[in-house]
Motif scaffolding. Structure first.
Motif, PDB file in Angstrom:
ATOM      1  N   ASP A  25       0.816  -1.219   0.000  1.00 53.47           N
ATOM      2  CA  ASP A  25       0.000   0.000   0.000  1.00 53.47           C
ATOM      3  C   ASP A  25       0.846   1.265   0.000  1.00 53.47           C
ATOM      4  O   ASP A  25       0.365   2.339   0.344  1.00 53.47           O
ATOM      5  CB  ASP A  25      -0.974   0.011   1.181  1.00 53.47           C
ATOM      6  CG  ASP A  25      -0.278   0.043   2.527  1.00 53.47           C
ATOM      7  OD1 ASP A  25       0.946  -0.201   2.569  1.00 53.47           O
ATOM      8  OD2 ASP A  25      -0.956   0.303   3.544  1.00 53.47           O
ATOM      9  N   ASP A  26       2.104   1.161  -0.433  1.00 53.67           N
ATOM     10  CA  ASP A  26       2.900   2.379  -0.641  1.00 53.67           C
ATOM     11  C   ASP A  26       2.337   3.194  -1.799  1.00 53.67           C
ATOM     12  O   ASP A  26       2.604   4.393  -1.900  1.00 53.67           O
ATOM     13  CB  ASP A  26       4.356   2.021  -0.957  1.00 53.67           C
ATOM     14  CG  ASP A  26       5.168   1.701   0.296  1.00 53.67           C
ATOM     15  OD1 ASP A  26       4.603   1.794   1.405  1.00 53.67           O
ATOM     16  OD2 ASP A  26       6.349   1.349   0.169  1.00 53.67           O
ATOM     17  N   LEU A  27       1.590   2.549  -2.687  1.00 53.39           N
ATOM     18  CA  LEU A  27       0.970   3.220  -3.819  1.00 53.39           C
ATOM     19  C   LEU A  27      -0.510   2.908  -3.803  1.00 53.39           C
ATOM     20  O   LEU A  27      -0.930   1.839  -3.357  1.00 53.39           O
ATOM     21  CB  LEU A  27       1.580   2.742  -5.142  1.00 53.39           C
ATOM     22  CG  LEU A  27       3.080   2.901  -5.314  1.00 53.39           C
ATOM     23  CD1 LEU A  27       3.528   2.262  -6.619  1.00 53.39           C
ATOM     24  CD2 LEU A  27       3.497   4.362  -5.278  1.00 53.39           C
ATOM     25  N   ARG A  28      -1.328   3.836  -4.321  1.00 57.48           N
ATOM     26  CA  ARG A  28      -2.775   3.627  -4.387  1.00 57.48           C
ATOM     27  C   ARG A  28      -3.309   4.115  -5.727  1.00 57.48           C
ATOM     28  O   ARG A  28      -2.826   5.083  -6.303  1.00 57.48           O
ATOM     29  CB  ARG A  28      -3.497   4.405  -3.272  1.00 57.48           C
ATOM     30  CG  ARG A  28      -3.255   3.926  -1.858  1.00 57.48           C
ATOM     31  CD  ARG A  28      -3.984   2.636  -1.546  1.00 57.48           C
ATOM     32  NE  ARG A  28      -5.403   2.682  -1.826  1.00 57.48           N
ATOM     33  CZ  ARG A  28      -6.304   3.259  -1.017  1.00 57.48           C
ATOM     34  NH1 ARG A  28      -5.922   3.831   0.112  1.00 57.48           N
ATOM     35  NH2 ARG A  28      -7.586   3.257  -1.333  1.00 57.48           N
ATOM     36  N   TYR A 294       2.582  10.254   4.755  1.00 58.40           N
ATOM     37  CA  TYR A 294       1.644  11.102   4.031  1.00 58.40           C
ATOM     38  C   TYR A 294       1.456  10.518   2.633  1.00 58.40           C
ATOM     39  O   TYR A 294       2.439  10.181   1.969  1.00 58.40           O
ATOM     40  CB  TYR A 294       2.161  12.535   3.920  1.00 58.40           C
ATOM     41  CG  TYR A 294       1.199  13.454   3.215  1.00 58.40           C
ATOM     42  CD1 TYR A 294       0.077  13.952   3.872  1.00 58.40           C
ATOM     43  CD2 TYR A 294       1.381  13.804   1.875  1.00 58.40           C
ATOM     44  CE1 TYR A 294      -0.835  14.771   3.221  1.00 58.40           C
ATOM     45  CE2 TYR A 294       0.483  14.625   1.223  1.00 58.40           C
ATOM     46  CZ  TYR A 294      -0.628  15.101   1.895  1.00 58.40           C
ATOM     47  OH  TYR A 294      -1.532  15.901   1.248  1.00 58.40           O
ATOM     48  N   ARG A 295       0.189  10.385   2.204  1.00 58.41           N
ATOM     49  CA  ARG A 295      -0.084   9.901   0.859  1.00 58.41           C
ATOM     50  C   ARG A 295      -0.270  11.101  -0.055  1.00 58.41           C
ATOM     51  O   ARG A 295      -1.177  11.898   0.139  1.00 58.41           O
ATOM     52  CB  ARG A 295      -1.331   9.014   0.847  1.00 58.41           C
ATOM     53  CG  ARG A 295      -1.454   8.220  -0.455  1.00 58.41           C
ATOM     54  CD  ARG A 295      -2.558   7.201  -0.401  1.00 58.41           C
ATOM     55  NE  ARG A 295      -2.376   6.176   0.602  1.00 58.41           N
ATOM     56  CZ  ARG A 295      -1.547   5.139   0.511  1.00 58.41           C
ATOM     57  NH1 ARG A 295      -0.771   5.031  -0.553  1.00 58.41           N
ATOM     58  NH2 ARG A 295      -1.472   4.252   1.468  1.00 58.41           N
ATOM     59  N   ASP A 296       0.595  11.226  -1.045  1.00 54.01           N
ATOM     60  CA  ASP A 296       0.578  12.425  -1.879  1.00 54.01           C
ATOM     61  C   ASP A 296      -0.492  12.339  -2.969  1.00 54.01           C
ATOM     62  O   ASP A 296      -1.225  11.354  -3.087  1.00 54.01           O
ATOM     63  CB  ASP A 296       1.968  12.697  -2.468  1.00 54.01           C
ATOM     64  CG  ASP A 296       2.430  11.646  -3.467  1.00 54.01           C
ATOM     65  OD1 ASP A 296       1.577  11.022  -4.124  1.00 54.01           O
ATOM     66  OD2 ASP A 296       3.655  11.456  -3.613  1.00 54.01           O
ATOM     67  N   ALA A 297      -0.567  13.377  -3.780  1.00 52.81           N
ATOM     68  CA  ALA A 297      -1.639  13.500  -4.765  1.00 52.81           C
ATOM     69  C   ALA A 297      -1.581  12.430  -5.838  1.00 52.81           C
ATOM     70  O   ALA A 297      -2.590  12.134  -6.486  1.00 52.81           O
ATOM     71  CB  ALA A 297      -1.576  14.884  -5.416  1.00 52.81           C
ATOM     72  N   ILE A 302       4.851   8.696   1.455  1.00 54.35           N
ATOM     73  CA  ILE A 302       6.188   9.146   1.826  1.00 54.35           C
ATOM     74  C   ILE A 302       6.263   9.278   3.340  1.00 54.35           C
ATOM     75  O   ILE A 302       5.257   9.494   4.014  1.00 54.35           O
ATOM     76  CB  ILE A 302       6.542  10.503   1.171  1.00 54.35           C
ATOM     77  CG1 ILE A 302       5.490  11.559   1.517  1.00 54.35           C
ATOM     78  CG2 ILE A 302       6.677  10.355  -0.329  1.00 54.35           C
ATOM     79  CD1 ILE A 302       5.823  12.938   0.994  1.00 54.35           C
ATOM     80  N   GLY A 303       7.467   9.139   3.870  1.00 56.51           N
ATOM     81  CA  GLY A 303       7.689   9.308   5.307  1.00 56.51           C
ATOM     82  C   GLY A 303       8.003  10.757   5.632  1.00 56.51           C
ATOM     83  O   GLY A 303       8.706  11.441   4.883  1.00 56.51           O
ATOM     84  N   GLN A 340       1.791  18.734  -0.342  1.00 55.86           N
ATOM     85  CA  GLN A 340       0.371  18.435  -0.171  1.00 55.86           C
ATOM     86  C   GLN A 340      -0.480  18.876  -1.356  1.00 55.86           C
ATOM     87  O   GLN A 340      -1.517  18.268  -1.636  1.00 55.86           O
ATOM     88  CB  GLN A 340      -0.140  19.102   1.111  1.00 55.86           C
ATOM     89  CG  GLN A 340       0.508  18.540   2.372  1.00 55.86           C
ATOM     90  CD  GLN A 340       0.047  19.263   3.626  1.00 55.86           C
ATOM     91  OE1 GLN A 340      -0.337  20.438   3.577  1.00 55.86           O
ATOM     92  NE2 GLN A 340       0.088  18.585   4.763  1.00 55.86           N
ATOM     93  N   SER A 341      -0.055  19.919  -2.052  1.00 53.24           N
ATOM     94  CA  SER A 341      -0.836  20.424  -3.180  1.00 53.24           C
ATOM     95  C   SER A 341       0.087  20.856  -4.318  1.00 53.24           C
ATOM     96  O   SER A 341       0.161  22.035  -4.671  1.00 53.24           O
ATOM     97  CB  SER A 341      -1.705  21.615  -2.726  1.00 53.24           C
ATOM     98  OG  SER A 341      -2.495  22.117  -3.778  1.00 53.24           O
ATOM     99  N   PRO A 342       0.817  19.904  -4.918  1.00 52.26           N
ATOM    100  CA  PRO A 342       1.791  20.267  -5.952  1.00 52.26           C
ATOM    101  C   PRO A 342       1.120  20.571  -7.292  1.00 52.26           C
ATOM    102  O   PRO A 342      -0.015  20.166  -7.551  1.00 52.26           O
ATOM    103  CB  PRO A 342       2.648  18.996  -6.058  1.00 52.26           C
ATOM    104  CG  PRO A 342       1.689  17.892  -5.732  1.00 52.26           C
ATOM    105  CD  PRO A 342       0.773  18.456  -4.669  1.00 52.26           C
TER     106      PRO A 342
END
Length: 411
Positions: A25-28, A294-297, A302-303, A340-342
């Protein structure tokens, strides 16, 4: 007659970017569409070998037995200790190789099917899709209840229930015409199922996530729709070039116009590095001595912790914090906002003392209260983070940092 290669499925695999991961679940969702990963494979070279074996299976039609042979060779070559089920080494190898093989074969196949079935020329004559249950001896009950259900191909329900809908899901779809429906005694499509979406919590990050009953966690998306209409426009989908290979020149659309920075997010000048660090971590709900995820956009995880800003000696001794370096500490909150909002997230290769590693970069432009435009690129490799900022930068300056493979672009 030899089977023709399934070009759409081949194209789906080809546009992926290799991204090492430690857990499944490192990727979704959209991240799986854009990224090639094998849970627990954190080495770039080993991941590339698995990628080659999967591409061989997809392009040449090699079997699970052939992939199993490749899997065993890769495991032996790198001494990989992997998670699996089974009492013997043979059982463990068979289980894990099957998971990797079937997941990649099914997702690429169904992504290609979606592209074919939703082609305007096809939909003109066959505008409906029928859900076909796999016939499993131990079926998922909701998958079985959807068997034979016919919906328009553009019905929103397909955004979630288009298979595969979990590990080991072999459900399929078939296109149907108006004549097909009449032959089945139907005057129109069936009512859309009530998918009863509900909100749950990501156990790694604490962030909210949407769940759909009957669909495995992480599979609540349509792999084909995400490929064609998701995080990265199809015209910008390209694989990451091999190490040392210049990327081909291609026109890129400009970054979005700079977002207005909230004056309250600009911290005092000449504050302490510790306070800047605390302000950054607070954006992720963390105290100065806490660590989190934190799960990015893009769907990647990422840690986040204070080690991102620690200055270390070659022997690893911490000698200070770089959060106030070059007078940019007052923009610590804007750095957090870039994650958080790239505007965009890129992956490329970076040379470090230990060799070459993958680098993930978050890009964002903001407009400060004094009218200046600020460009932020927050970079991550497995060796740490680097923040790059510039004021009133030229387009050429920004373009130099938009390189590698794009894995997310803000709409």
């Amino acid at each position: 007659m030899a089977d023709l290669p399934f070009q759409e499925a081949i194209d789906f695999i080809a546009q992926k970017v290799n991204l090492p991961t430690r857990r499944s679940d490192d990727l979704r969702h959209g991240a799986h569409v854009r990224a090639f990963s094998v849970a627990g494979v954190a080495r770039d070279d080993m991941l590339s070998d698995f990628r080659s074996a999967i591409e061989k299976a997809r392009t040449q039609g090699t079997s699970l037995a052939d992939f199993r042979n490749d899997f065993d060779k890769i495991v032996e070559r790198y001494g990989w200790k992997y998670f699996s089920h089974g009492k013997t080494d043979e059982e463990r190898s068979a289980w894990r190789s099957k998971i990797i093989f079937t997941t990649n074969m099914r997702t690429s196949y169904m992504a290609g099917r979606w592209k074919q079935l939703t082609d305007p020329d096809v939909m003109r004559y066959r505008p409906y899709l029928e859900y076909i249950h796999s016939g499993s001896l131990h079926p998922r009950k909701l998958h079985l209840s959807w068997n034979g259900k016919i919906l328009r191909a553009d019905d929103p329900a397909w955004r979630y229930m288009f298979p595969p809908n979990g590990f080991g899901c072999f459900c399929d779809v078939e296109s149907r015409s108006e004549r097909d429906l009449l032959r089945m005694g139907k005057s129109g499509p069936d009512p859309s199922p009530d998918l009863n979406a509900y909100e749950d919590i990501d156990p790694r990050t604490g962030q909210p996530e949407m769940r759909i009953p009957g669909i495995d966690r992480g599979w609540e998306y349509n792999v084909g729709h995400e490929w064609l209409h998701g995080l990265v426009p199809t015209e910008l989908q390209a694989p990451l070039p091999p190490i040392g290979t210049p990327a081909p020149a291609r026109p890129l659309p400009p970054l979005p116009k700079p977002a207005k920075a909230d004056p309250a997010d600009i911290l005092p000048e000449n504050d302490t590095p510790e306070n800047y660090l605390s302000a950054f971590l607070a954006k992720f709900g963390l105290n100065a001595d806490e660590a989190g995820y934190y799960r990015d956009a893009s769907g990647g995880i990422i840690g986040i912790d204070r080690s991102l800003f620690e200055q270390r000696m070659p022997d690893g001794t911490v000698v200070g914090l770089k959060s106030g370096k070059r007078g940019r500490g007052q923009y610590a909150i804007l750095l957090a906002d870039a994650i958080q909002s790239p505007d965009e997230i890129w992956v490329d290769w970076a040379a470090v003392k230990s060799g070459t590693v993958l680098r993930r970069a978050y890009l964002k432009r903001v407009e400060l209260d004094d009218g200046r435009s600020m460009f932020i690129r927050f970079e991550w490799t497995k060796n740490g983070w680097t923040a790059i900022t510039g004021f009133d930068t030229t387009e050429n300056y920004i373009e130099a940092y938009r390189k590698g493979a794009l894995i997310y672009r803000k709409n």
